[in-house]
Design a protein around this motif. Structure first.
Motif, PDB file in Angstrom:
ATOM      1  N   THR A  58       0.719  -1.079  -0.127  1.00  0.00           N
ATOM      2  CA  THR A  58      -0.066   0.046  -0.070  1.00  0.00           C
ATOM      3  C   THR A  58       0.719   1.194   0.173  1.00  0.00           C
ATOM      4  OG1 THR A  58      -0.158  -0.373   2.528  1.00  0.00           O
ATOM      5  CG2 THR A  58      -2.049  -1.014   1.023  1.00  0.00           C
ATOM      6  N   ALA A  62       0.961   4.159  -3.189  1.00  0.00           N
ATOM      7  CA  ALA A  62       0.521   5.588  -2.826  1.00  0.00           C
ATOM      8  C   ALA A  62       1.968   6.561  -2.830  1.00  0.00           C
ATOM      9  CB  ALA A  62      -0.007   5.607  -1.299  1.00  0.00           C
ATOM     10  N   GLN A 243      -4.894   8.674  -0.821  1.00  0.00           N
ATOM     11  CA  GLN A 243      -4.168   8.066  -0.116  1.00  0.00           C
ATOM     12  C   GLN A 243      -3.551   8.530   1.378  1.00  0.00           C
ATOM     13  OE1 GLN A 243      -3.939   4.522  -0.429  1.00  0.00           O
ATOM     14  NE2 GLN A 243      -3.605   4.195  -2.479  1.00  0.00           N
ATOM     15  N   SER A 244      -3.114   9.694   1.327  1.00  0.00           N
ATOM     16  CA  SER A 244      -2.638  10.474   2.499  1.00  0.00           C
ATOM     17  C   SER A 244      -3.675  10.661   3.269  1.00  0.00           C
ATOM     18  CB  SER A 244      -2.221  11.961   2.200  1.00  0.00           C
ATOM     19  OG  SER A 244      -0.843  11.757   1.116  1.00  0.00           O
ATOM     20  N   TYR A 246      -6.723   9.096   3.534  1.00  0.00           N
ATOM     21  CA  TYR A 246      -7.897   8.042   3.930  1.00  0.00           C
ATOM     22  C   TYR A 246      -6.921   7.010   4.651  1.00  0.00           C
ATOM     23  CZ  TYR A 246     -11.950  10.226   2.075  1.00  0.00           C
ATOM     24  OH  TYR A 246     -12.828  11.182   1.426  1.00  0.00           O
ATOM     25  N   ASN A 247      -5.979   6.673   4.058  1.00  0.00           N
ATOM     26  CA  ASN A 247      -4.901   5.633   4.192  1.00  0.00           C
ATOM     27  C   ASN A 247      -3.769   5.782   5.017  1.00  0.00           C
ATOM     28  OD1 ASN A 247      -7.076   3.875   3.065  1.00  0.00           O
ATOM     29  ND2 ASN A 247      -5.996   4.176   1.241  1.00  0.00           N
ATOM     30  N   HIS A 248      -3.369   6.919   4.930  1.00  0.00           N
ATOM     31  CA  HIS A 248      -1.913   7.345   5.656  1.00  0.00           C
ATOM     32  C   HIS A 248      -0.695   6.634   5.155  1.00  0.00           C
ATOM     33  CE1 HIS A 248      -4.524   9.273   8.562  1.00  0.00           C
ATOM     34  NE2 HIS A 248      -5.182   8.020   8.517  1.00  0.00           N
ATOM     35  N   THR A 249      -0.751   6.236   3.782  1.00  0.00           N
ATOM     36  CA  THR A 249       0.353   5.451   3.152  1.00  0.00           C
ATOM     37  C   THR A 249       1.077   6.051   2.130  1.00  0.00           C
ATOM     38  OG1 THR A 249      -1.443   4.974   1.489  1.00  0.00           O
ATOM     39  CG2 THR A 249      -1.284   3.166   3.252  1.00  0.00           C
ATOM     40  N   LYS A 311      -3.101  -6.478   2.829  1.00  0.00           N
ATOM     41  CA  LYS A 311      -4.004  -5.932   1.713  1.00  0.00           C
ATOM     42  C   LYS A 311      -3.317  -4.677   0.983  1.00  0.00           C
ATOM     43  CE  LYS A 311      -8.525  -7.135   3.117  1.00  0.00           C
ATOM     44  NZ  LYS A 311      -9.760  -6.806   2.999  1.00  0.00           N
ATOM     45  N   GLY A 312      -3.673  -4.626  -0.302  1.00  0.00           N
ATOM     46  CA  GLY A 312      -2.878  -3.387  -1.196  1.00  0.00           C
ATOM     47  C   GLY A 312      -1.797  -4.262  -2.104  1.00  0.00           C
TER      48      GLY A 312
END
Lengths: 314, 264
Positions: A58, A62, A243-244, A246-249, A311-312
């Protein structure tokens, strides 16, 4: 532990991994070069490479999108100076791409609930790559062979189905840079289709958009590269922010190292593209696309090393 | 009657308060069990690439095996599981893993099953075979039974899980004590915070004693700043990432573009 001054490592705080700096710079340079040369984001190459060196999937995807923002900004600027960016066309394709991306995400949700999303995604990837790669390779090879001129004249004389449909649609405008007259609806719908495919395959869409622009919209190859970079820029800005948030990735340290290499690579690629004929560019790109397709098919058929993944991951 | 009652009370109190009359219990305050860790604070800066922590302790001379470990907090994660569908290897479903420590680094003087009995290994979670009984796997479809070994491979891939048997137990020159030494490799993925380093020592597969010390891991400098920004201010971080990227692209384009014009 021995201090490695010759090949310093960099700690990536979001990825939670340490990687040699030279390796990241080299990967960025390679991907930026491809971006400048072909207008293709390189995401389909870089993300798997980052995963191979220990970056979580992930974070790889990102952060890759973040560095593509830099490389595509650099490449767009270089191509704009060379007169190769059709902003009108690019903005319409972006609008379609954003709408298509939203649709594509919903489609993925439906497929996941049905339980066969992964199969559809992988097969779509392989089919798309093999169609695009083999068509481009075959067509470019035919053009480079002696005696292609008469065959080319014949092809121009025929009116394609797409051209027939385009004639019937309203809202036609002339795109000066590309030298084509197309319905705005045509361009928007093509952007939408690419957006859906890009969302399904998890890529920026460059390697789909370039053949669409060349073979369907009939744009000159050098304008295709610059305009594709412009479209990729917007797609990746959107992905980076999402991505930053919602997922902090997004790992900014990783992205900065990659973008230092890729911005230089994109400039070099943009300049080299002016020395190559359009068909030479297409044949090299087609070869890369086919190689990636073979690699993906190989991965699908061979027993993986580890049967569980985060996941990802693809 | 009263005399009998007093006798019973006296005997009971002897059992409760007299040391040495209990079944052997691990003592945490024996002189020989002081554990030393070097370094005891790890600073993760921009150039950190993992480090080794040296563990040492003086153990009783009759101790014949010891295990040291760092075990993180139990977490619950969902992973994707691959299986063969016709001729293709695909992600077929999700597997939820519960009660799995985020970090598990163990070093021992020999394989844990040869040092300690199964009951001690289970209760103290010593070794992968004990961990297997602690971790729970759940999936929508039937599990293949290989999930634990695949999970271990996944965790070992980034260094989060390690099990080694390279620790040393050597008698001191005066033969009064056993000197225990071990190395625990700390991966870059080590979470920040205080981690307990736990040492257990055995004789004849029975637990003799235990000791613990604290290893502190903290991000400093740029990694700390970026990590906090990414999680505490994600919207700003996202915009910042895009602006940095575009600025770098424009700067590089202007620099290389101006060099080209000068060459002309």
């Amino acid at each position: 532990m021995r201090e490695d001054h010759v090949n310093p490592y960099l700690f990536l705080p979001i990825a939670g991994a340490s990687v040699p700096m030279a390796l990241l710079l080299g990967l960025g340079l390679m991907v930026g070069f491809l971006l400048g040369l072909f207008g293709v984001g390189g995401g389909f190459l870089l993300t798997p490479l980052l995963m191979m060196i220990g970056i979580p999937p992930t974070v790889a995807a990102a952060s890759d999108a973040n560095q593509i923002v830099a490389a595509s900004t650099s490449g767009t600027l270089a191509h704009w100076r060379l007169g190769n960016v059709d902003f009108k066309m690019g903005l319409l394709l972006v609008a379609g791409g954003v709408a298509g991306g939203t649709l594509g995400v919903q489609l993925i949700k439906i497929l996941r609930e049905a339980g066969n999303a992964d199969f559809v995604i992988k097969i779509t990837y392989i089919i798309m790559l093999s169609i695009i790669g083999s068509y481009m390779f075959q067509e470019s090879l035919r053009n480079l062979k002696p005696g292609w001129l008469s065959k080319k004249k014949e092809r121009i004389a025929k009116t394609s189905t797409f051209a027939t449909i385009n004639k019937m649609l309203p809202l036609k405008i002339h795109f000066d840079k590309s030298g084509v007259t197309l319905s705005m609806l045509t361009v928007f719908l093509l952007g939408l289709l690419v957006g859906v495919l890009a969302a399904i395959m998890g890529v920026g869409g460059g390697f789909i958009m370039v053949p669409v622009m060349v073979y369907i919209l009939r744009m000159p190859m050098h304008v295709v590269v610059g305009t594709s970079l412009f479209q990729v820029l917007f797609t990746c800005i959107n992905v980076t922010f999402m991505q930053s948030y919602y997922n902090h990735t997004v790992d900014l340290t990783l992205a900065v190292l990659l973008l230092i290499g890729s911005t230089i690579g994109a400039q070099i690629g943009a300049r080299i593209s002016t020395y190559l004929k359009a068909d030479q560019l297409k044949i090299i790109l087609a070869s890369i696309v086919l190689l990636v397709m073979i690699s993906m098919a190989f991965d699908l058929l061979m027993h993986p090393d580890i049967l569980l993944s985060y996941k990802g991951a693809h | 009657m009263r005399t009998m009652f007093r006798s019973l009370l006296l005997i009971s109190s002897l059992f409760i308060f007299a040391p040495g009359l209990h079944a052997a219990q691990p003592s945490e305050d024996t002189e020989s069990s002081h554990i030393s860790i070097v370094p005891d604070i790890i600073h993760i800066n921009a150039f950190y690439k993992g480090t080794d922590v040296a563990i040492s302790a003086d153990l009783p001379i009759d101790c014949d095996g010891a295990v040291v470990k760092i075990q993180g907090e139990d977490e619950r994660i969902t992973l994707k599981r691959k299986a063969k569908v016709y001729i293709f290897w695909l992600n077929v479903d999700d597997v939820t893993v519960s009660n799995a420590p985020d970090i598990y680094i163990l070093n021992s003087t020999a394989a844990p099953e040869s040092i300690s009995a199964i009951e001690a290994r289970r209760s103290l979670l010593l070794g992968y075979d004990a961990l297997m009984e602690h971790i729970d796997f759940q999936g929508k479809n039937a599990l293949s039974g290989s999930e634990f070994s695949e999970f271990i491979k996944l965790k070992e891939h980034n260094g989060s899980y390690q099990q080694n048997a390279t620790a040393q137990l050597l008698p001191s020159p005066d033969k009064e004590r056993n000197s225990f030494n071990a190395i625990l490799p700390i991966p870059p993925a080590m979470p920040s915070g205080n981690h307990q380093v736990l040492l257990y020592y055995f004789r004849d597969r029975t637990l003799m004693g235990r000791s613990s010390a604290t290893l502190r891991v903290e991000k400093v400098g740029l990694p700390n700043y970026l990590y906090s920004l990414a999680f505490d201010h994600p919207a700003f971080y996202g915009v910042f990432a895009c602006v940095i990227a575009m600025a770098a692209g424009i700067t590089m384009g202007l620099i290389l573009g101006s060099r080209k014009r000068r060459k002309k």
